[in-house]
Design an enzyme around this catalytic site. Structure first.
Site, PDB file in Angstrom:
ATOM      1  N   SER A 184       0.826  -1.199   0.000  1.00 20.49           N
ATOM      2  CA  SER A 184       0.000   0.000   0.000  1.00 20.49           C
ATOM      3  C   SER A 184       0.869   1.262   0.000  1.00 20.49           C
ATOM      4  O   SER A 184       1.611   1.471  -0.948  1.00 20.49           O
ATOM      5  CB  SER A 184      -0.972  -0.072   1.181  1.00 20.49           C
ATOM      6  OG  SER A 184      -1.973   0.905   1.075  1.00 20.49           O
TER       7      SER A 184
ATOM      8  N   ASP B 127     -10.169  -4.475  -4.901  1.00 19.61           N
ATOM      9  CA  ASP B 127      -9.519  -3.479  -4.044  1.00 19.61           C
ATOM     10  C   ASP B 127     -10.312  -2.172  -4.121  1.00 19.61           C
ATOM     11  O   ASP B 127     -10.394  -1.551  -5.181  1.00 19.61           O
ATOM     12  CB  ASP B 127      -8.081  -3.274  -4.550  1.00 19.61           C
ATOM     13  CG  ASP B 127      -7.234  -2.432  -3.611  1.00 19.61           C
ATOM     14  OD1 ASP B 127      -7.821  -1.618  -2.872  1.00 19.61           O
ATOM     15  OD2 ASP B 127      -6.010  -2.570  -3.629  1.00 19.61           O
TER      16      ASP B 127
ATOM     17  N   HIS C 234      -8.071  -4.980  -0.544  1.00 21.79           N
ATOM     18  CA  HIS C 234      -6.808  -4.264  -0.334  1.00 21.79           C
ATOM     19  C   HIS C 234      -5.871  -5.024   0.618  1.00 21.79           C
ATOM     20  O   HIS C 234      -4.653  -4.948   0.473  1.00 21.79           O
ATOM     21  CB  HIS C 234      -7.114  -2.872   0.215  1.00 21.79           C
ATOM     22  CG  HIS C 234      -5.948  -1.934   0.100  1.00 21.79           C
ATOM     23  ND1 HIS C 234      -5.448  -1.477  -1.104  1.00 21.79           N
ATOM     24  CD2 HIS C 234      -5.152  -1.362   1.045  1.00 21.79           C
ATOM     25  CE1 HIS C 234      -4.419  -0.671  -0.902  1.00 21.79           C
ATOM     26  NE2 HIS C 234      -4.217  -0.591   0.398  1.00 21.79           N
TER      27      HIS C 234
END
Ligand code: MLT
Length: 214
Positions: free
Chosen positions: A115, A165, A196
């Site tokens: 991320s 996601d 995610h």
């Protein structure tokens, strides 16, 4: 490093953990956590995907409502690109010092970012490609909106992205893969049917990719 050789230390303004290699492995993973994470978050993942590698795991220096990140954002999904540029240079300096301090070969350093950590790893490809031998980019986004990376000379990049996601759109993932491949990175884009957060298919794919890397 204080009394605990594997505890949190500080270098170039980054708090970080270093875990030595096992059996003289030359591989080093640079672990880059997501928003709200810290230097401890990805150590287990690192050990799991590369059991013998040394691990260097810095904590992002930017705080967003108390949550560590590697660079500022202006809104969800909108990066402060000037800050990102500066933070990327700071991370490059940290990498150089950490490799020197722990006697690790920077030519064998693979970033593993999740991320926000994947996004700064990507930014390294755009701005300081020589700092990384390759990268595993988990749920990555395009770091700079109107720039292209320099020639990446077959630098290997594994993109682990997720079809569901809610943070990274499929089109953005495809654009990033095209930008990296267009700069001649050796891109493998692997999709999972997840969201995610990381899940088992990511671990399996990362492990296999690292095993296959010479
Ligand atoms: C995050 O929350 O970390 C975002 O998905 C990515 C970013 O802001 O870098």
């Amino acid at each position: 490093m204080g009394s605990n050789p594997h505890g949190t230390a500080e270098l170039a303004g980054f708090k970080y953990r270093f875990v030595p290699a096992v059996q003289n492995s030359s591989r080093t993973l640079l672990l880059l956590h997501g928003t709200g994470g810290n230097e401890n978050d990805l150590l287990d993942l690192g050990r799991s995907i590369a059991p013998d590698a040394a691990l260097i795991s810095p904590r992002g220096k930017v705080l967003e409502r108390g949550m560590p990140r590697f660079f500022r954002r202006l809104a969800d999904g909108v990066f402060d690109e000037a800050d990102l540029l500066q933070r990327t240079a700071e991370l490059a300096e940290f990498i150089e010092l950490a490799c020197r301090t722990h006697d690790r070969d920077p030519q064998s350093l693979i970033a593993v970012g999740f991320s926000n950590g994947a996004n700064i790893a990507c930014a390294m490809f755009f701005k300081h490609p020589n700092s990384l031998a390759g990268a595993i980019l988990m749920r990555a986004m395009v770091p700079f909106q109107s720039q292209t990376p320099p020639p990446l000379n077959r630098k290997p990049a594994l993109m682990l992205s997720a079809e569901n996601d809610p943070i990274v759109a499929i089109e953005e993932t495809e654009r990033l893969a095209e930008l990296l491949a267009g700069a001649d990175a050796d891109v493998t884009l692997q999709w999972s049917h997840t969201g995610h957060n990381l899940s088992q298919p990511d671990i399996v794919a990362a492990t296999r990719w690292l095993e296959a890397l010479v």
